[in-house]
Design an enzyme around this catalytic site. Structure first.
Site, short mmCIF file in Angstrom:
data_model
loop_
_atom_site.label_atom_id
_atom_site.label_comp_id
_atom_site.label_asym_id
_atom_site.label_seq_id
_atom_site.Cartn_x
_atom_site.Cartn_y
_atom_site.Cartn_z
N HIS A 1 4.37 63.02 20.93
CA HIS A 1 3.65 61.74 20.97
C HIS A 1 4.49 60.64 21.63
CE1 HIS A 1 0.95 63.56 17.92
NE2 HIS A 1 2.08 64.02 17.41
N SER B 1 11.66 48.35 47.88
CA SER B 1 10.45 47.54 47.93
C SER B 1 10.58 46.58 49.10
CB SER B 1 10.33 46.76 46.62
OG SER B 1 9.55 45.60 46.82
N LYS C 1 14.60 46.68 43.70
CA LYS C 1 13.85 47.89 43.38
C LYS C 1 14.42 49.15 44.03
CE LYS C 1 10.35 48.13 41.23
NZ LYS C 1 9.00 47.73 41.59
N GLU D 1 6.50 60.19 42.27
CA GLU D 1 5.14 59.64 42.14
C GLU D 1 4.16 60.34 43.08
OE1 GLU D 1 5.65 55.00 40.97
OE2 GLU D 1 6.53 55.61 42.86
#
Ligand code: ARG
Length: 461
Positions: free
Chosen positions: A156, A277, A283, A290
């Site tokens: 969880h 970025s 970043k 992804e």
């Protein structure tokens, strides 16, 4: 342009019909299989007396020259090539004349495309399996380095029990090992040669299907000519297996994305597998992970695409089936690239052992071990569970951890607690004692790695 099939109809096809019908841009990648299939078919025709040796050798030489041009990128496809099969036949006939026109004896594009597609997929399966072995080897090496790298394992998304990075990695190894064997199973069923099924009802020529099947490297010919040209279940099966591979890569990627965030900092990705970025200078984004996660939809989409194409089709061949290739090719390209990129990303990432250990030190992941301590001293597990539950509440109220509680507090809850409880509660000892088969102890994981290495060594791809 007159079509190869003009005779039955005189009318030229509408431009829109051609646009819809032409598959050459997609199926041109079957050129190798198409040429190999044609050479073997011609060889069989010659053996059975339907072509002279001279005709066969001119077909073979002509096709090899065409193959060469495809390989080195100098091929000029005939105008109005509907698909790769028509294109190659036209090229051959333009080149060698009459014998080229005899090649299609006892053959249809229906058995031809079914054969080409299976041949292509068999070798693509081999490429996928190679990539899976590369990934499994990378996991094995990394797991060996991290047998003692303690971290929390989660249920969880809550810290649950003590584990190690090696134990965690080896969980994925099992999934990719099963993926490997699933692909091998697909190949078993795909390994039947449809060539000789003709359009759908075989042929009256005395052909030798065993010969063509064997020459093309298939285990045997297919059993029924209608089935041979009608089904694409082998492609569906492969797409299902590919969907699972991408599912596994996607879950793994999801964790990489999470774990390299400032919130976790369990791992650090190599710069080569991240991007910056355009606006935020701080970043370092995990785009590779992804994208692998994001491409999962394409692969599932391919599976549903082809299942849907097949579901209402009457036997035997229908042009709908031409749609099969795009879905499969796209899924294959996606998986091959994803596997390769993922493997390199995994090999190059750094593990922040301290952060993993610190995370394992809080969150009461030794609570089960604390209960087991009482069980070892005779208490039923349910009673032990309740006592440790109370102890955890005390810790939460006092911002403490189990291993820091004074012995009196332990003993307030049970006389069975003694000094040695502290040794039991250290994370390292919790991990070491979880020595059940499949568990996280270094000894147990080392065994899992040895079995994996044996598996890798036993494969032949
Ligand atoms: N391009 C076609 C395909 O991929 C080849 C088979 C054509 N057969 C036919 N009966 N029109 O399905």
């Amino acid at each position: 342009m007159p079509k190869i099939w003009s005779g039955r109809t005189d009318a030229e096809t509408a431009e829109l019909t051609d646009k819809l019908n032409y598959s050459i841009d997609i199926d041109r990648r079957l050129f190798r299989e198409d040429i190999t299939g044609s050479i073997v078919h011609a060889k069989m025709l010659a053996k059975q007396g339907f072509l002279t040796p001279h005709e066969f050798s001119s077909i073979e030489t002509g096709l090899e020259a065409i193959r060469e041009k495809f390989e080195n990128g100098t091929i000029a496809l005939p105008q109005n090539s509907e698909d790769i099969h028509m294109a190659i036949e036209t090229l051959l006939t333009d080149k060698i004349g009459d014998p080229g026109k005899r090649l299609h004896t006892a053959r249809s594009r229906n058995d031809q495309v079914a054969t080409d597609f299976r041949l292509y997929l068999k070798s693509a399966c081999n490429a996928i399996q190679k990539n899976l072995i590369e990934l499994l080897s990378a996991i094995s090496i990394k797991a060996n380095l991290h047998l003692e790298t303690v971290m929390p394992a989660y249920t969880h998304m809550q810290r649950a029990q003590p584990s190690t990075y090696a134990h965690y990695l080896m969980a994925y190894a099992q999934m990719f090992r099963r993926d490997f064997t699933r692909i091998a199973d697909c190949v078993k069923r795909m390994d039947e040669c449809p060539l000789g099924a003709g359009a759908l009802c075989g042929t009256s020529y005395d052909i030798d299907r065993d010969f063509t099947a064997q020459e093309l490297g298939f285990r045997e010919p297919t059993q029924n000519s209608i089935d041979s040209v009608s089904d694409r279940d082998f492609a569906v099966e492969l797409l299902a297996a590919l969907s699972l591979i991408q599912t596994h890569l996607s879950r793994f990627s999801e964790e990489i994305v999470l774990w390299c965030s400032s919130e976790f900092r369990f791992i650090e990705l190599d710069d080569a597998y991240t991007t910056g970025s355009s606006m935020m200078p701080q970043k370092k984004n995990p785009d590779v992970a992804e994208l692998i996660r994001g491409k999962t939809g394409r692969v599932y989409g391919g599976l549903f695409n082809i299942l849907t194409v097949l579901k209402g089709l009457p036997l035997a061949y229908n042009k709908d089936m031409q749609e099969d290739k795009e879905a499969v090719f796209d899924a294959l390209d996606t998986i091959l690239l994803s596997l390769e990129a993922f493997t390199e990303m995994l090999k190059s990432l750094k593990v922040n052992e301290d952060n993993m250990r610190n995370a394992a030190a809080s969150g009461f992941i030794n609570a089960t071990d604390c209960a087991d301590y009482l069980v070892a001293r005779g208490l039923p597990f349910r009673d032990a569970y309740a006592i440790v539950g109370h102890l955890v509440s005390v810790c939460v109220e006092n911002v403490a951890t189990l291993e820091n509680l004074p012995l009196e507090v332990f003993r307030n809850f049970s006389e069975l607690f003694d000094k040695d409880v502290y040794e039991t509660l250290t994370i390292d000892s919790c991990v070491r004692r979880r020595n059940s088969a499949g568990g996280p102890s270094p000894e147990s994981v080392a065994k899992q790695i040895a079995v994996l290495d044996d598996f890798i060594g036993s494969t032949d791809v």
